[in-house]
Design an enzyme around this catalytic site. Structure first.
Site, PDB file in Angstrom:
ATOM      1  N   ASP A   1       0.870  -1.166   0.000  1.00 48.36           N
ATOM      2  CA  ASP A   1       0.000   0.000   0.000  1.00 48.36           C
ATOM      3  C   ASP A   1       0.915   1.226   0.000  1.00 48.36           C
ATOM      4  O   ASP A   1       2.113   1.106   0.305  1.00 48.36           O
ATOM      5  CB  ASP A   1      -0.861  -0.045   1.274  1.00 48.36           C
ATOM      6  CG  ASP A   1      -1.594   1.249   1.513  1.00 48.36           C
ATOM      7  OD1 ASP A   1      -2.270   1.724   0.583  1.00 48.36           O
ATOM      8  OD2 ASP A   1      -1.494   1.791   2.642  1.00 48.36           O
TER       9      ASP A   1
ATOM     10  N   ASP B   1      -0.258   5.098   0.867  1.00 45.72           N
ATOM     11  CA  ASP B   1      -0.561   6.117   1.877  1.00 45.72           C
ATOM     12  C   ASP B   1      -0.587   5.508   3.267  1.00 45.72           C
ATOM     13  O   ASP B   1      -1.364   4.591   3.547  1.00 45.72           O
ATOM     14  CB  ASP B   1      -1.909   6.778   1.572  1.00 45.72           C
ATOM     15  CG  ASP B   1      -1.859   7.512   0.244  1.00 45.72           C
ATOM     16  OD1 ASP B   1      -1.069   8.456   0.138  1.00 45.72           O
ATOM     17  OD2 ASP B   1      -2.590   7.121  -0.684  1.00 45.72           O
TER      18      ASP B   1
ATOM     19  N   LYS C   1      -6.275  19.466  -5.833  1.00 48.97           N
ATOM     20  CA  LYS C   1      -5.664  18.903  -4.613  1.00 48.97           C
ATOM     21  C   LYS C   1      -4.438  18.058  -4.959  1.00 48.97           C
ATOM     22  O   LYS C   1      -3.411  18.147  -4.289  1.00 48.97           O
ATOM     23  CB  LYS C   1      -6.719  18.097  -3.846  1.00 48.97           C
ATOM     24  CG  LYS C   1      -6.172  17.283  -2.709  1.00 48.97           C
ATOM     25  CD  LYS C   1      -6.080  15.850  -3.162  1.00 48.97           C
ATOM     26  CE  LYS C   1      -5.256  14.972  -2.341  1.00 48.97           C
ATOM     27  NZ  LYS C   1      -5.033  13.674  -2.943  1.00 48.97           N
TER      28      LYS C   1
ATOM     29  N   THR D   1      -2.785   0.573  -4.405  1.00 49.28           N
ATOM     30  CA  THR D   1      -3.207   1.747  -3.643  1.00 49.28           C
ATOM     31  C   THR D   1      -4.509   2.324  -4.158  1.00 49.28           C
ATOM     32  O   THR D   1      -4.843   2.200  -5.337  1.00 49.28           O
ATOM     33  CB  THR D   1      -2.119   2.845  -3.687  1.00 49.28           C
ATOM     34  OG1 THR D   1      -2.594   3.998  -2.978  1.00 49.28           O
ATOM     35  CG2 THR D   1      -1.786   3.263  -5.092  1.00 49.28           C
ATOM     36  N   THR D   2      -5.187   2.998  -3.253  1.00 49.57           N
ATOM     37  CA  THR D   2      -6.404   3.721  -3.592  1.00 49.57           C
ATOM     38  C   THR D   2      -6.074   5.078  -4.184  1.00 49.57           C
ATOM     39  O   THR D   2      -6.874   5.691  -4.871  1.00 49.57           O
ATOM     40  CB  THR D   2      -7.208   3.900  -2.286  1.00 49.57           C
ATOM     41  OG1 THR D   2      -7.564   2.612  -1.828  1.00 49.57           O
ATOM     42  CG2 THR D   2      -8.427   4.735  -2.469  1.00 49.57           C
TER      43      THR D   2
ATOM     44  N   SER E   1      -4.227   8.217  -6.325  1.00 50.46           N
ATOM     45  CA  SER E   1      -4.042   8.429  -7.767  1.00 50.46           C
ATOM     46  C   SER E   1      -2.614   8.097  -8.203  1.00 50.46           C
ATOM     47  O   SER E   1      -1.656   8.322  -7.454  1.00 50.46           O
ATOM     48  CB  SER E   1      -4.315   9.892  -8.111  1.00 50.46           C
ATOM     49  OG  SER E   1      -5.480  10.335  -7.475  1.00 50.46           O
TER      50      SER E   1
END
Ligand code: XBP
Ligand code: MG
Length: 252
Positions: A10, A12, A86, A123-124, A126
């Site tokens: 993962d 983050d 963001k 990962t979720t 971007s």
């Protein structure tokens, strides 16, 4: 069990503490730039992290905390644009070098490379965020260390859904008993567990109170020879840092 062939990471909270000083700050900068008077404090952000995915998180915030809000145009376009803004701020923060890798991450990735253990990312977040972080912390060629970088909207359902781990296993042509996952959150653990992957959890301040039942080991970080990890769950024997040899034993 199986022979260790691959490590799946993962990003983050696992490779780096990106949330508190990266994504959260970047969301607030984007809000200010878009003339929105929203402010995501550290504690509010802890609640919002229950929802994976930046776009999904903005939508959830609107529903829960700004129910009167009306976007000028189409809501989906508004969210997509705000999220893009963001991510630009996030990349800027990463470029400034304010988000280091977590303890033991660089060492473990480098030894995987040397020992021929395949690596991947699930990962979720971007893809642009992931590449920016890797290039800044591990060097411009480091994305090539990962055989698969599965990120963001590449699958229909984000963690805790299993989609992203299923996708990585398919791409690498691996069985679940040939790989180990590194996660920092309950949602990530659930996603990996649903496809039968063994998981090591390295907690952080946002996730340390979560339920990690079923994880193989829960520790505060991967550790270094000079900086032992602390164990929250599991029995690593005399081992004080995560090495490839140790991971082989975990899978067996
Ligand atoms: C990470 C996320 C992401 C990041 C922000 O979860 O949920 O949404 O918070 O990145 P995980 P984006 O660590 O389980 O992958 O804004 O690019 O979504
Ligand atoms: Mg995470």
């Amino acid at each position: 069990m199986g022979e260790l062939k691959a490590l799946i990471f993962d990003v983050d909270g696992t490779l780096a503490e990106t949330e508190r000083y990266g994504h959260r700050v970047a969301f607030n900068r984007a809000f200010a730039e878009a003339n929105l008077d929203w402010d995501w404090s550290e504690s509010l952000y802890g609640n919002l992290l229950e929802v994976s995915g930046g776009k999904e998180r903005i939508r959830y915030y609107l529903q829960q905390y700004q129910p009167q809000f009306q976007s000028s145009g189409n809501l989906l376009d508004f969210i997509v644009n705000l999220h893009q803004l963001k991510n630009q701020h996030f990349e800027q923060l990463v470029g400034q070098g304010v988000i280091p890798l977590r303890t033991g991450v660089k060492r473990l990735l480098e030894s995987a490379k040397v020992m021929g253990i395949r690596c991947a990312i699930a990962t979720t977040s971007s893809l642009t965020n992931v590449l920016a972080l890797l290039e800044k912390t591990l060097g411009v060629d480091s994305p090539s260390w990962f055989e698969v970088i599965a990120a963001g909207d590449i699958v229909p359902h984000k963690k805790p859904a299993a989609d992203i781990y299923q996708y990585v296993l398919e791409q690498m042509n691996l069985n679940p008993n040939q790989a180990l996952v590194f996660e920092d959150s309950q949602a990530g653990l659930q996603a990996a567990q649903q496809v039968g992957l063994s998981t090591i959890v390295t907690v952080n301040e946002y996730t340390q109170g979560q339920d990690f039942s079923g994880a193989n080991l829960v520790i505060n970080h991967l550790g270094e020879p000079e900086q032992p990890f602390q164990v929250l769950f599991g029995n690593p024997g005399h081992q004080t840092y995560v090495s490839i040899e140790f991971l082989r034993k975990i899978l067996n």
